[in-house]
Scaffold this active site. Structure first.
Site, mmCIF file in Angstrom:
data_model
loop_
_atom_site.group_PDB
_atom_site.id
_atom_site.type_symbol
_atom_site.label_atom_id
_atom_site.label_comp_id
_atom_site.label_asym_id
_atom_site.label_seq_id
_atom_site.Cartn_x
_atom_site.Cartn_y
_atom_site.Cartn_z
ATOM 1 N N GLY A 1 -9.851 4.020 -5.393
ATOM 2 C CA GLY A 1 -8.537 3.437 -5.639
ATOM 3 C C GLY A 1 -7.421 4.096 -4.844
ATOM 4 O O GLY A 1 -7.574 4.399 -3.661
ATOM 5 N N GLY B 1 -5.879 1.366 -12.990
ATOM 6 C CA GLY B 1 -7.084 0.894 -12.321
ATOM 7 C C GLY B 1 -8.304 1.161 -13.184
ATOM 8 O O GLY B 1 -8.385 0.719 -14.331
ATOM 9 N N TYR C 1 -9.084 3.614 -14.878
ATOM 10 C CA TYR C 1 -8.802 4.314 -16.143
ATOM 11 C C TYR C 1 -8.380 3.350 -17.250
ATOM 12 O O TYR C 1 -8.230 3.753 -18.391
ATOM 13 C CB TYR C 1 -7.748 5.395 -15.933
ATOM 14 C CG TYR C 1 -8.274 6.671 -15.284
ATOM 15 C CD1 TYR C 1 -9.510 6.739 -14.652
ATOM 16 C CD2 TYR C 1 -7.512 7.826 -15.309
ATOM 17 C CE1 TYR C 1 -9.971 7.896 -14.066
ATOM 18 C CE2 TYR C 1 -7.973 9.004 -14.729
ATOM 19 C CZ TYR C 1 -9.206 9.038 -14.111
ATOM 20 O OH TYR C 1 -9.664 10.195 -13.542
ATOM 21 N N ASP D 1 -6.217 7.079 -5.098
ATOM 22 C CA ASP D 1 -6.602 8.435 -4.690
ATOM 23 C C ASP D 1 -7.368 8.415 -3.371
ATOM 24 O O ASP D 1 -7.050 9.153 -2.435
ATOM 25 C CB ASP D 1 -7.443 9.056 -5.806
ATOM 26 C CG ASP D 1 -7.692 10.549 -5.640
ATOM 27 O OD1 ASP D 1 -6.945 11.217 -4.909
ATOM 28 O OD2 ASP D 1 -8.632 11.041 -6.289
ATOM 29 N N ASP E 1 0.837 -1.191 0.000
ATOM 30 C CA ASP E 1 0.000 0.000 0.000
ATOM 31 C C ASP E 1 0.879 1.251 0.000
ATOM 32 O O ASP E 1 1.687 1.453 0.913
ATOM 33 C CB ASP E 1 -0.877 -0.041 1.249
ATOM 34 C CG ASP E 1 -1.922 1.048 1.299
ATOM 35 O OD1 ASP E 1 -1.883 1.980 0.468
ATOM 36 O OD2 ASP E 1 -2.784 0.969 2.193
ATOM 37 N N ILE E 2 0.727 2.105 -0.983
ATOM 38 C CA ILE E 2 1.527 3.326 -1.101
ATOM 39 C C ILE E 2 1.356 4.254 0.104
ATOM 40 O O ILE E 2 2.244 5.036 0.416
ATOM 41 C CB ILE E 2 1.205 4.059 -2.423
ATOM 42 C CG1 ILE E 2 2.313 5.059 -2.760
ATOM 43 C CG2 ILE E 2 -0.178 4.706 -2.374
ATOM 44 C CD1 ILE E 2 2.228 5.606 -4.175
#
Length: 180
Positions: A32, A123, A125, A34, A10-11
């Protein structure tokens, strides 16, 4: 060659100078990556984004980047960038490369040395992940970014493997160029 690592995870957990957020043009949160970054950073991130100037609700056009403070994240900054929607963008490869390039240039302009990046546009997009990885990694290898420590945070094992494979492909291509 750039210093690049791949992390399956996880970022939001990244401990870096800047975290790149795969945002939408309004920069007011979403799903997602964001959504996860906004949840991790807390309300101050949304407040910082809302203060950025907008034109008809667009705070960051596709292929550009904006920077804010990182709120509660283990980073100094969040760099918000908007990648292309693959099936509707007239030049998705150009805009994806531009999103990564703009993000890394903004990191350098703000004296960042370590940057965490997601798989932008992969994702909802709909960008094909292997193609996106090749584009992203080629941008990261541009000479102006060599002093950066780049960490790609990839959520699934499948995405992690795809990006590692793309990196191997790029490195093989680079070694063939130096052999000739």
């Amino acid at each position: 060659m750039a210093h690049i690592e791949f992390i399956q995870g996880d970022i939001v957990s990244a401990q870096v100078d800047a975290i790149v957020n795969a945002a939408n043009p309004g920069l007011l949160g979403g799903g997602g990556v964001d959504g996860a970054i906004h949840r991790g950073a807390g309300a101050s991130l949304l407040e910082s984004c809302a203060q950025l100037p907008d034109v008809n609700g667009i705070r960051c056009p596709v292929g550009e980047a904006r920077i804010t403070q990182a709120g509660k994240l283990n980073a100094r900054y969040v760099i918000h960038t908007v990648g292309p929607i693959f099936h509707t963008d007239p030049a998705p490869a150009l805009h994806l490369a531009s999103a990564y390039r703009a993000s890394l240039r903004l990191a350098l302009a703000n004296q960042c040395r370590s940057v965490a990046l997601p798989a932008i546009s992969c994702g909802i997009y709909g960008y094909p992940p292997h193609e996106a990885a090749l584009i992203a990694l080629k941008v990261c290898c541009e000479p102006e970014f060599h002093q950066l420590q780049l960490s790609f945070f990839l959520f699934s094992h499948e995405m992690y493997t795809l990006w590692q494979d793309a990196w191997t492909q790029i490195q093989k291509g680079a070694s063939h160029q130096t052999d000739s």
